[in-house]
Scaffold this motif. Sequence first.
Motif, PDB file in Angstrom:
ATOM      1  N   GLY A  90       0.811  -1.215   0.000  1.00 32.97           N
ATOM      2  CA  GLY A  90       0.000   0.000   0.000  1.00 32.97           C
ATOM      3  C   GLY A  90       0.839   1.257   0.000  1.00 32.97           C
ATOM      4  O   GLY A  90       0.586   2.207  -0.762  1.00 32.97           O
ATOM      5  N   PHE A  93       2.537   1.668  -3.389  1.00 27.85           N
ATOM      6  CA  PHE A  93       1.645   2.163  -4.438  1.00 27.85           C
ATOM      7  C   PHE A  93       1.401   3.661  -4.290  1.00 27.85           C
ATOM      8  O   PHE A  93       1.324   4.389  -5.288  1.00 27.85           O
ATOM      9  CB  PHE A  93       0.319   1.410  -4.401  1.00 27.85           C
ATOM     10  N   ASP A  94       1.277   4.147  -3.058  1.00 27.37           N
ATOM     11  CA  ASP A  94       1.096   5.587  -2.848  1.00 27.37           C
ATOM     12  C   ASP A  94       2.308   6.364  -3.358  1.00 27.37           C
ATOM     13  O   ASP A  94       2.156   7.429  -3.990  1.00 27.37           O
ATOM     14  CB  ASP A  94       0.876   5.876  -1.361  1.00 27.37           C
ATOM     15  N   ASP A  97       2.170   6.234  -7.217  1.00 25.68           N
ATOM     16  CA  ASP A  97       1.127   7.110  -7.743  1.00 25.68           C
ATOM     17  C   ASP A  97       1.570   8.572  -7.711  1.00 25.68           C
ATOM     18  O   ASP A  97       1.375   9.319  -8.680  1.00 25.68           O
ATOM     19  CB  ASP A  97      -0.157   6.916  -6.935  1.00 25.68           C
ATOM     20  N   SER A 111      -5.062   4.952 -12.171  1.00 29.61           N
ATOM     21  CA  SER A 111      -4.495   4.131 -11.103  1.00 29.61           C
ATOM     22  C   SER A 111      -5.597   3.358 -10.419  1.00 29.61           C
ATOM     23  O   SER A 111      -6.700   3.873 -10.216  1.00 29.61           O
ATOM     24  CB  SER A 111      -3.745   5.001 -10.084  1.00 29.61           C
ATOM     25  N   ARG A 113      -5.912   1.215  -7.009  1.00 28.39           N
ATOM     26  CA  ARG A 113      -5.217   0.804  -5.794  1.00 28.39           C
ATOM     27  C   ARG A 113      -5.495  -0.647  -5.438  1.00 28.39           C
ATOM     28  O   ARG A 113      -4.610  -1.362  -4.934  1.00 28.39           O
ATOM     29  CB  ARG A 113      -5.622   1.717  -4.634  1.00 28.39           C
ATOM     30  N   LEU A 116      -3.358  -2.645  -7.586  1.00 34.86           N
ATOM     31  CA  LEU A 116      -1.966  -2.185  -7.487  1.00 34.86           C
ATOM     32  C   LEU A 116      -1.345  -1.966  -8.865  1.00 34.86           C
ATOM     33  O   LEU A 116      -0.187  -2.310  -9.109  1.00 34.86           O
ATOM     34  CB  LEU A 116      -1.127  -3.185  -6.682  1.00 34.86           C
TER      35      LEU A 116
END
Length: 429
Positions: A90, A93-94, A97, A111, A113, A116
Motif C-alpha cells: 500500500g 503504491f502511494d 502514484d 491508477s 489501488r 496495485l
Amino acid sequence: MFASLFLILRTLAAWAAAIFVAGFVWSGFFYGMNEGPGWLFGLLAMLLMVSVLVGLVSHLRRVWLLTGRLDHASLSSRQRRQIEVPLEAGQTFDLLDAALRELPRSTALESARDSLQARALVRRRDIAGDAPPSRFNVFARLAVKHDQILATVSPGGSSSSVMLICGPNAPVWTDLLLLDDGSNHEIIEAVSRAITRRVGELRRGERDSVQQTVTEKELTVAKLNMLHAQVEPHFLYNTLASAQVLTRTDPARADLMLGHLIDYLRRSLPRSVDAQSTLGEELERAQAYLEILKIRMGNRLTTHVNVPAELLDLPMPSMMLQTLVENAIKHGLEPKPGGGTIWLLARTHDDQVAVTVADDGMGFNTQTAGTGIGLNNVRERLRLTYGQRASFAIVSNFPHGVAATINLPRQPAAATTPPPPPPQEQARA
C-alpha cells in the motif's frame, strides 16, 4: 558496437522494404504511361533514407548521452525496470502514484489501488527543448506523440517490488521503423529516481521521529529526576530540623525520632534515584514519617490507615505519597490549635486505584498558603509518568480540612507522550 550496427541495419532494411512496397504501388498507379515520374519516386526514396540515417545517428547519440553505453537494452524503444522497495504494498503504491502524477509532461493517469496497477501517458518533446517534435525528425513526425508507462506493484510481506514498463503508445511493429531518441529510458529513470527519493525521505522522517522520541524520553526522565530531587530534600530538611529541636529539649524522644528517621532512610535511600516505587513501600515510608511527627506533636496528631493488602504492590511514583502527607501536616494540622487526624486510604474503582490523604486541619486559607511547588510536582510527575491515565484532585474535606486524591491505573502504564499541563487547581504547597 554490434548492437548499434544491428539497429542501423535492421531499421534501414525495414525502411527499404517499406520503400519497395511503395514502389510497387507507385508503378501501378502510373502503369501505361510511357514516361512515368520514376525519377521523382527515386528522389523521394533517397531523401527518405537519408532522413532515416540521420535519425538513427541522432538516436544513438542521444542514448549514449543518457546511458553512457550502447547495447540492446539501452537502444530499445521499450524499457523494463524492476525496483525493490522496503515498504508494504500500500505504501509503495502511494509513492508510485505520486511519482507518476509529478512526472513532467504527464497528460493522463489511471491508477487502481485495489489491483496495485497504474498507467500514465507522457507527451513526447523534441530533444532540443519542450516543443513539438522537429520537422526534420522523420521518426517523431510520422506517428508517436506519446509514450506510455505501465506500473505494477507486487506485494511481498514487509517489502514489495515495482515493475515498470515504458514504451511508445503505438503498436509494437512501429519499433521497426520509428525510434524514440531515448525518451522512454529517460522516463523510466525519472520514475525510478522519484521512488528512490521518496523512500529515502520516508526513512529519514522515520529516523528523525525515532530520534525525537528518544530525545523526548531522555528529557522526560531528566525532568522526573529533577522533580524527584525537589521533593526529597524538602522532606529531609524539615525532619532533620525537628530532630535537632528535640535533641535539645527531650533527648529520649529525640532518640526515638532518630530511630524512626533511620527506618525512613533505610526505605528511602535505595529508591532515591528510582522514579517508581510501590504503594506498600510508600506507605511504610509515610508511616515512619508520621511516627516521627507523633513524637513531636504528641496527642495533637492521630493517624488512621486503611489500605487493602492486595493494593500494596501497586506501582506509583516514589515520594509522592510522602509529599501529600507532609503537605497535610505542614499546612493542615501544625497551624491548627489542638492538632487533628490524618487518614491514609486506598480503594479500587473499575481499573483505577484512588489513594487519598485527608486531614481535618485548617483547610484552604490564605494564612497557610505556600508556593505550590509540592502539589505542582505531584501533577507534573503524574503527567510525565502516566499521561492521561492518572489524575490528581484536591478538595475541601467535610467538615474541616483537605482531601488530596491520586487516581492511578491498576496496570503499569505503557510509554506515553505527556499531554499539555492541565490548568492549575487551587493548591497548597
